[in-house]
Design an enzyme around this catalytic site. Structure first.
Site, PDB file in Angstrom:
ATOM      1  N   LYS A   1       4.208   3.931  -1.292  1.00 62.63           N
ATOM      2  CA  LYS A   1       4.684   4.570  -2.502  1.00 62.63           C
ATOM      3  C   LYS A   1       5.851   3.760  -3.068  1.00 62.63           C
ATOM      4  O   LYS A   1       6.465   2.966  -2.365  1.00 62.63           O
ATOM      5  CB  LYS A   1       5.211   5.968  -2.194  1.00 62.63           C
ATOM      6  CG  LYS A   1       4.247   6.866  -1.470  1.00 62.63           C
ATOM      7  CD  LYS A   1       3.010   7.160  -2.258  1.00 62.63           C
ATOM      8  CE  LYS A   1       3.344   7.875  -3.558  1.00 62.63           C
ATOM      9  NZ  LYS A   1       2.097   8.152  -4.318  1.00 62.63           N
TER      10      LYS A   1
ATOM     11  N   LYS B   1       6.096   1.752  -5.888  1.00 59.69           N
ATOM     12  CA  LYS B   1       5.957   0.534  -6.700  1.00 59.69           C
ATOM     13  C   LYS B   1       6.232   0.843  -8.169  1.00 59.69           C
ATOM     14  O   LYS B   1       7.093   0.225  -8.803  1.00 59.69           O
ATOM     15  CB  LYS B   1       4.542  -0.046  -6.548  1.00 59.69           C
ATOM     16  CG  LYS B   1       4.193  -0.425  -5.113  1.00 59.69           C
ATOM     17  CD  LYS B   1       2.822  -1.080  -4.995  1.00 59.69           C
ATOM     18  CE  LYS B   1       1.668  -0.132  -5.189  1.00 59.69           C
ATOM     19  NZ  LYS B   1       1.504   0.845  -4.102  1.00 59.69           N
ATOM     20  N   THR B   2       5.513   1.812  -8.705  1.00 57.09           N
ATOM     21  CA  THR B   2       5.736   2.227 -10.099  1.00 57.09           C
ATOM     22  C   THR B   2       7.086   2.939 -10.225  1.00 57.09           C
ATOM     23  O   THR B   2       7.816   2.736 -11.205  1.00 57.09           O
ATOM     24  CB  THR B   2       4.611   3.183 -10.559  1.00 57.09           C
ATOM     25  OG1 THR B   2       3.383   2.446 -10.574  1.00 57.09           O
ATOM     26  CG2 THR B   2       4.883   3.750 -11.941  1.00 57.09           C
ATOM     27  N   THR B   3       7.409   3.729  -9.206  1.00 57.45           N
ATOM     28  CA  THR B   3       8.635   4.522  -9.271  1.00 57.45           C
ATOM     29  C   THR B   3       9.860   3.609  -9.326  1.00 57.45           C
ATOM     30  O   THR B   3      10.805   3.873 -10.078  1.00 57.45           O
ATOM     31  CB  THR B   3       8.701   5.463  -8.058  1.00 57.45           C
ATOM     32  OG1 THR B   3       7.425   6.066  -7.873  1.00 57.45           O
ATOM     33  CG2 THR B   3       9.724   6.553  -8.270  1.00 57.45           C
TER      34      THR B   3
ATOM     35  N   GLU C   1       0.705  -1.497 -12.718  1.00 60.09           N
ATOM     36  CA  GLU C   1      -0.649  -1.611 -12.149  1.00 60.09           C
ATOM     37  C   GLU C   1      -1.372  -2.848 -12.675  1.00 60.09           C
ATOM     38  O   GLU C   1      -2.614  -2.891 -12.708  1.00 60.09           O
ATOM     39  CB  GLU C   1      -1.510  -0.360 -12.460  1.00 60.09           C
ATOM     40  CG  GLU C   1      -0.760   0.955 -12.351  1.00 60.09           C
ATOM     41  CD  GLU C   1      -0.948   1.652 -11.024  1.00 60.09           C
ATOM     42  OE1 GLU C   1      -1.107   0.943  -9.995  1.00 60.09           O
ATOM     43  OE2 GLU C   1      -0.940   2.904 -10.998  1.00 60.09           O
TER      44      GLU C   1
ATOM     45  N   PHE D   1      -9.523   3.477 -17.966  1.00 58.91           N
ATOM     46  CA  PHE D   1     -10.482   2.629 -17.254  1.00 58.91           C
ATOM     47  C   PHE D   1      -9.993   2.415 -15.820  1.00 58.91           C
ATOM     48  O   PHE D   1      -8.801   2.382 -15.554  1.00 58.91           O
ATOM     49  CB  PHE D   1     -10.678   1.288 -17.955  1.00 58.91           C
ATOM     50  CG  PHE D   1      -9.642   0.249 -17.653  1.00 58.91           C
ATOM     51  CD1 PHE D   1      -9.762  -0.580 -16.547  1.00 58.91           C
ATOM     52  CD2 PHE D   1      -8.545   0.093 -18.481  1.00 58.91           C
ATOM     53  CE1 PHE D   1      -8.806  -1.547 -16.286  1.00 58.91           C
ATOM     54  CE2 PHE D   1      -7.584  -0.864 -18.216  1.00 58.91           C
ATOM     55  CZ  PHE D   1      -7.716  -1.689 -17.106  1.00 58.91           C
TER      56      PHE D   1
ATOM     57  N   TRP E   1     -11.212   0.635 -11.729  1.00 59.09           N
ATOM     58  CA  TRP E   1     -12.103  -0.321 -11.076  1.00 59.09           C
ATOM     59  C   TRP E   1     -13.401   0.351 -10.595  1.00 59.09           C
ATOM     60  O   TRP E   1     -14.267  -0.285 -10.059  1.00 59.09           O
ATOM     61  CB  TRP E   1     -11.397  -1.034  -9.928  1.00 59.09           C
ATOM     62  CG  TRP E   1     -10.855  -0.092  -8.908  1.00 59.09           C
ATOM     63  CD1 TRP E   1     -11.454   0.323  -7.757  1.00 59.09           C
ATOM     64  CD2 TRP E   1      -9.589   0.551  -8.944  1.00 59.09           C
ATOM     65  NE1 TRP E   1     -10.662   1.185  -7.085  1.00 59.09           N
ATOM     66  CE2 TRP E   1      -9.496   1.339  -7.780  1.00 59.09           C
ATOM     67  CE3 TRP E   1      -8.509   0.557  -9.846  1.00 59.09           C
ATOM     68  CZ2 TRP E   1      -8.370   2.126  -7.497  1.00 59.09           C
ATOM     69  CZ3 TRP E   1      -7.398   1.333  -9.546  1.00 59.09           C
ATOM     70  CH2 TRP E   1      -7.338   2.102  -8.399  1.00 59.09           C
TER      71      TRP E   1
ATOM     72  N   ASN F   1       0.810  -1.224   0.000  1.00 57.74           N
ATOM     73  CA  ASN F   1       0.000   0.000   0.000  1.00 57.74           C
ATOM     74  C   ASN F   1       0.843   1.274   0.000  1.00 57.74           C
ATOM     75  O   ASN F   1       0.302   2.367   0.044  1.00 57.74           O
ATOM     76  CB  ASN F   1      -0.948   0.001   1.208  1.00 57.74           C
ATOM     77  CG  ASN F   1      -0.186   0.098   2.534  1.00 57.74           C
ATOM     78  OD1 ASN F   1       1.048   0.005   2.551  1.00 57.74           O
ATOM     79  ND2 ASN F   1      -0.902   0.283   3.626  1.00 57.74           N
TER      80      ASN F   1
ATOM     81  N   ARG G   1      17.717   2.312 -15.375  1.00 51.66           N
ATOM     82  CA  ARG G   1      18.978   1.593 -15.195  1.00 51.66           C
ATOM     83  C   ARG G   1      19.249   0.676 -16.397  1.00 51.66           C
ATOM     84  O   ARG G   1      20.378   0.625 -16.920  1.00 51.66           O
ATOM     85  CB  ARG G   1      18.808   0.768 -13.930  1.00 51.66           C
ATOM     86  CG  ARG G   1      20.023   0.255 -13.296  1.00 51.66           C
ATOM     87  CD  ARG G   1      19.628  -0.436 -12.010  1.00 51.66           C
ATOM     88  NE  ARG G   1      19.947   0.310 -10.814  1.00 51.66           N
ATOM     89  CZ  ARG G   1      19.345   0.138  -9.624  1.00 51.66           C
ATOM     90  NH1 ARG G   1      18.366  -0.723  -9.512  1.00 51.66           N
ATOM     91  NH2 ARG G   1      19.719   0.834  -8.602  1.00 51.66           N
TER      92      ARG G   1
END
Lengths: 187, 187
Positions: free
Chosen positions: B27, B29-31, B117, B80, B82, B25, B39
């Site tokens: 910050k 993950k995408t970063t 995601e 889109f 959820w 939950n 890299r």
């Protein structure tokens, strides 16, 4: 005070440079900091990273990418680590790195400064955490985003920070499958 | 079998494309996935990212940076989410995104593919997790690194993955101080 003034006051209060800490025993602390650099660079922000535990002549994927982009990624020590047998030298190198960091943070030249693996000099007491925080309170430009990575983030640093994420290892291939570190992925 | 052959066999066994999952939950993950792209790009590896929950016309920092570098970051849906009221359309878009992913993964063109995601379509059942994993077992090139991000990574995906990190929120400025999301840092 009319609605517009209230709105401006609210915006001014809410927009600020963040102190971000990526800690924990998992992967992704430095990598997420690189992602922040990449994203901020995409917005033409002025960014740099100081590496506290990387070797001066190392050429990791991030250094190669940064060189290509003209992003400053600067090692601060000569590969000093917490296993160095010479403690005086280790402390001196940590102080030198912190002076480099102070110069960049205080310069007003940057929008984002990353201090990579900076928790270690704090955790091991090579730098005084309270002194570092006191200096940042006084000298960090309000709009500068400061990102600090590494395990064992000291509690006062967590209290000082705005955004703290613990990267927790759920599963690691080196443990379970003895897979080697992969170029481009891990370093 | 002499020592050199044994060494080669050992290397062959240990060098492989990893399946990496960044979940939790917090910050980053995408970063962190962006950091991997950055890299790997620095090492001249062929990389791409498919975004499963981003709007097609969005221009986030990462998209701007990627455009500058010629890295492919491709939204898969038309914003889109959820919360879409039309479930058939949501499912159709998730399937379309997965077909785009299959095409890229199966192409042999890439060294690193990020499915950003991607846990959500699995978690919400728009895609069948077991079918996705079965397809990956059969079709993912052995040397391809596959990175999947998002909350609620389903248990079978965690079992399938080589490297799983949970990004855990320790402290978040939007909760404690009502600070706005910062351009270049959060998006």
């Amino acid at each position: 005070m009319d609605e517009e003034l209230r709105r401006q006051a609210r915006q001014a209060r809410k927009r600020k440079g963040l102190v971000i800490v990526n800690t924990g025993n998992g992967k992704g602390k430095t990598t997420a900091a690189l992602g922040i650099l990449f994203r901020a660079w995409g917005r033409d922000m002025r960014v740099c990273m100081l590496q506290f535990l990387k070797h001066r002549n190392a050429s990791f994927g991030e250094n190669k990418a940064a060189r290509k982009l003209g992003i400053e990624i600067q090692p601060t020590g000569d590969g000093f680590t917490w296993t160095s047998p010479d403690m005086d030298e280790t402390v001196a190198r940590a102080r030198h790195g912190w002076e480099m960091a102070q110069a960049r943070i205080g310069s007003g030249t940057y929008d984002v400064v990353v201090l990579d693996e900076f928790t270690y000099p704090l955790h091991y007491g090579w730098l005084d955490t309270q002194e570092v925080i006191a200096w940042l309170r006084e000298h960090k430009p309000p709009m500068l985003h400061l990102v600090i990575t590494g395990r064992y983030a000291p509690e006062p640093l967590i209290e000082f920070a705005d955004l703290v994420t613990e990267m927790r290892m759920v599963k690691h291939p080196f443990q379970e499958q003895q897979i080697r570190a992969q170029p481009g992925i891990e370093f």
